[in-house]
Design a protein around this motif. Structure first.
Motif, PDB file in Angstrom:
ATOM      1  N   ARG A   1      25.041  22.923  23.975  1.00  0.00           N
ATOM      2  CA  ARG A   1      25.399  21.546  24.301  1.00  0.00           C
ATOM      3  C   ARG A   1      26.856  21.479  24.729  1.00  0.00           C
ATOM      4  NH1 ARG A   1      21.477  18.322  23.814  1.00  0.00           N
ATOM      5  NH2 ARG A   1      19.811  18.855  22.409  1.00  0.00           N
ATOM      6  N   HIS A   2      27.095  20.758  25.798  1.00  0.00           N
ATOM      7  CA  HIS A   2      28.464  20.527  26.257  1.00  0.00           C
ATOM      8  C   HIS A   2      29.063  19.324  25.531  1.00  0.00           C
ATOM      9  CE1 HIS A   2      28.271  23.465  29.466  1.00  0.00           C
ATOM     10  NE2 HIS A   2      27.030  23.036  29.704  1.00  0.00           N
ATOM     11  N   LYS A   3      28.197  18.388  25.162  1.00  0.00           N
ATOM     12  CA  LYS A   3      28.642  17.188  24.454  1.00  0.00           C
ATOM     13  C   LYS A   3      27.819  17.056  23.173  1.00  0.00           C
ATOM     14  CE  LYS A   3      28.945  12.221  24.822  1.00  0.00           C
ATOM     15  NZ  LYS A   3      28.505  11.034  25.544  1.00  0.00           N
ATOM     16  N   MET A   4      28.505  16.952  22.055  1.00  0.00           N
ATOM     17  CA  MET A   4      27.814  16.836  20.770  1.00  0.00           C
ATOM     18  C   MET A   4      27.364  15.394  20.545  1.00  0.00           C
ATOM     19  SD  MET A   4      27.640  19.708  19.425  1.00  0.00           S
ATOM     20  CE  MET A   4      28.161  21.183  20.243  1.00  0.00           C
ATOM     21  N   PRO A   5      26.265  15.208  19.816  1.00  0.00           N
ATOM     22  CA  PRO A   5      25.800  13.840  19.529  1.00  0.00           C
ATOM     23  C   PRO A   5      26.775  13.110  18.605  1.00  0.00           C
ATOM     24  CG  PRO A   5      24.476  15.453  18.365  1.00  0.00           C
ATOM     25  CD  PRO A   5      25.388  16.215  19.254  1.00  0.00           C
ATOM     26  N   GLU A   6      26.779  11.790  18.721  1.00  0.00           N
ATOM     27  CA  GLU A   6      27.671  10.991  17.876  1.00  0.00           C
ATOM     28  C   GLU A   6      27.240  11.102  16.412  1.00  0.00           C
ATOM     29  OE1 GLU A   6      25.832   8.742  20.265  1.00  0.00           O
ATOM     30  OE2 GLU A   6      27.159   9.438  21.858  1.00  0.00           O
TER      31      GLU A   6
ATOM     32  N   TYR B   1      19.204  12.209  16.092  1.00  0.00           N
ATOM     33  CA  TYR B   1      19.096  13.233  17.123  1.00  0.00           C
ATOM     34  C   TYR B   1      18.222  14.343  16.561  1.00  0.00           C
ATOM     35  CZ  TYR B   1      20.837  15.125  21.476  1.00  0.00           C
ATOM     36  OH  TYR B   1      20.941  15.567  22.757  1.00  0.00           O
TER      37      TYR B   1
ATOM     38  N   ARG C   1      19.299  17.975  15.853  1.00  0.00           N
ATOM     39  CA  ARG C   1      20.403  18.120  14.900  1.00  0.00           C
ATOM     40  C   ARG C   1      19.970  18.959  13.702  1.00  0.00           C
ATOM     41  NH1 ARG C   1      22.962  12.830  14.174  1.00  0.00           N
ATOM     42  NH2 ARG C   1      24.719  13.702  15.257  1.00  0.00           N
TER      43      ARG C   1
ATOM     44  N   GLN D   1      24.223  25.396  17.089  1.00  0.00           N
ATOM     45  CA  GLN D   1      25.514  24.913  17.565  1.00  0.00           C
ATOM     46  C   GLN D   1      25.879  23.554  16.944  1.00  0.00           C
ATOM     47  OE1 GLN D   1      25.626  23.924  21.699  1.00  0.00           O
ATOM     48  NE2 GLN D   1      27.842  24.186  21.845  1.00  0.00           N
ATOM     49  N   ILE D   2      24.927  22.650  16.877  1.00  0.00           N
ATOM     50  CA  ILE D   2      25.203  21.325  16.306  1.00  0.00           C
ATOM     51  C   ILE D   2      25.462  21.439  14.807  1.00  0.00           C
ATOM     52  CG2 ILE D   2      24.247  19.035  15.863  1.00  0.00           C
ATOM     53  CD1 ILE D   2      22.764  19.252  18.513  1.00  0.00           C
TER      54      ILE D   2
ATOM     55  N   HIS E   1      28.916  22.792  14.311  1.00  0.00           N
ATOM     56  CA  HIS E   1      29.894  21.769  14.697  1.00  0.00           C
ATOM     57  C   HIS E   1      30.041  20.718  13.593  1.00  0.00           C
ATOM     58  CE1 HIS E   1      32.069  18.904  17.211  1.00  0.00           C
ATOM     59  NE2 HIS E   1      31.164  17.976  16.881  1.00  0.00           N
TER      60      HIS E   1
ATOM     61  N   GLN F   1      33.279  19.793  11.226  1.00  0.00           N
ATOM     62  CA  GLN F   1      33.809  18.430  11.101  1.00  0.00           C
ATOM     63  C   GLN F   1      33.918  18.017   9.641  1.00  0.00           C
ATOM     64  OE1 GLN F   1      31.206  15.971  13.515  1.00  0.00           O
ATOM     65  NE2 GLN F   1      32.812  15.798  15.081  1.00  0.00           N
TER      66      GLN F   1
END
Length: 92
Positions: free
Chosen positions: A55-60, A65, A68, A73-74, A77, A81
Motif C-alpha cells: 500500500r502506498h497510502k495507509m487506511p485512516e 478496512y 487490516r 504491511q498495515i 504500520h 504507530q
C-alpha cells in the motif's frame, strides 16, 4: 400414475459428468475431498496475496478496512504507530 420408466438413452454415451442419471457410489467422498482441495488452494492463494500486498497510502485509523486484519504491511504500520504513541511523552 407412476409416470412410466426412465427415458431410454444410449448406453454407449460417455461424458465427463457421468452421462444420464449418473450418481456414483462415492459421490459424497469425492465432494468432501475436492472441497478440502479447493479450500487449501484458496488458503494458499490468500496467504500469498496477503504477503505480497503493498500500500502506498495507509487506511485512516479507526476506519473499517477488511485487509487490516491480514495485511503484513498495515499490521506493522499500526504497531509502529502504537509504539510511537506510547513512547511520546505526555503533554500536560
Amino acid at each position: 400414475m407412476g409416470g412410466g420408466g426412465k427415458i431410454p438413452y444410449p448406453k454407449h454415451v460417455w461424458s465427463p459428468a457421468g452421462g444420464w442419471y449418473a450418481q456414483p457410489a462415492n459421490w459424497k467422498a469425492n465432494t468432501a475431498v475436492f472441497g478440502v482441495v479447493i479450500f487449501g488452494i484458496t488458503a494458499l492463494v490468500w496467504k500469498l496475496s496477503a504477503e505480497r500486498e503493498f500500500r502506498h497510502k495507509m487506511p485512516e485509523p479507526g476506519r473499517f478496512y477488511p485487509s487490516r486484519n491480514w495485511s503484513k504491511q498495515i499490521i506493522e504500520h499500526e504497531r509502529a504507530q502504537e509504539k510511537a504513541a506510547l513512547e511520546k511523552p505526555q503533554e500536560s
